[in-house]
Design a protein around this motif. Structure first.
Motif, PDB file in Angstrom:
ATOM      1  N   ASP A   2     -28.217   5.759 -12.986  1.00 29.90           N
ATOM      2  CA  ASP A   2     -27.162   6.758 -12.837  1.00 29.90           C
ATOM      3  C   ASP A   2     -25.887   6.283 -13.502  1.00 29.90           C
ATOM      4  N   HIS A   6     -20.598  12.014 -12.323  1.00 30.70           N
ATOM      5  CA  HIS A   6     -21.578  13.098 -12.220  1.00 30.70           C
ATOM      6  C   HIS A   6     -21.046  14.321 -12.954  1.00 30.70           C
ATOM      7  N   THR A  17     -17.884  13.155  -6.810  1.00 26.51           N
ATOM      8  CA  THR A  17     -19.019  12.473  -6.208  1.00 26.51           C
ATOM      9  C   THR A  17     -18.909  12.647  -4.707  1.00 26.51           C
ATOM     10  N   VAL A  33     -24.132  11.642  -4.691  1.00 28.86           N
ATOM     11  CA  VAL A  33     -24.611  12.678  -5.608  1.00 28.86           C
ATOM     12  C   VAL A  33     -23.431  13.478  -6.125  1.00 28.86           C
ATOM     13  N   GLY A  34     -23.684  14.283  -7.145  1.00 27.63           N
ATOM     14  CA  GLY A  34     -22.648  15.156  -7.684  1.00 27.63           C
ATOM     15  C   GLY A  34     -22.352  16.299  -6.736  1.00 27.63           C
TER      16      GLY A  34
END
Length: 71
Positions: A2, A6, A17, A33-34
């Motif tokens: 990653d 994001h 994020t 995660v985004g």
């Protein structure tokens, strides 16, 4: 792996994020995660209303479950 930043999968703009969690072997594990896209021109934008004609009835939301038996 990653990247540190994001992006929105639809428009490619950077997004915040956010931390989500999932359960692994009985323990809650954080996952970064985004977040939602806030680009007003993006079709995946979180700021847009997706279905204005759909209205949920009062008391029918996800947090309005019946309380069950009370003693």
């Amino acid at each position: 792996m990653d990247s540190d930043e994001h992006v929105c999968p639809v428009c490619g703009q950077p997004v915040q994020t956010v931390v989500r969690r999932h359960k692994t072997l009985g323990a809650w594990v954080p996952v970064w995660v985004g977040g939602p896209c806030h680009n007003p021109e993006c079709e995946a934008s979180a700021d847009k209303v997706t279905a204005p004609d759909k209205v949920t009835a009062p008391g029918k939301g996800p947090g309005d479950a019946p309380a069950g038996k009370s003693s």
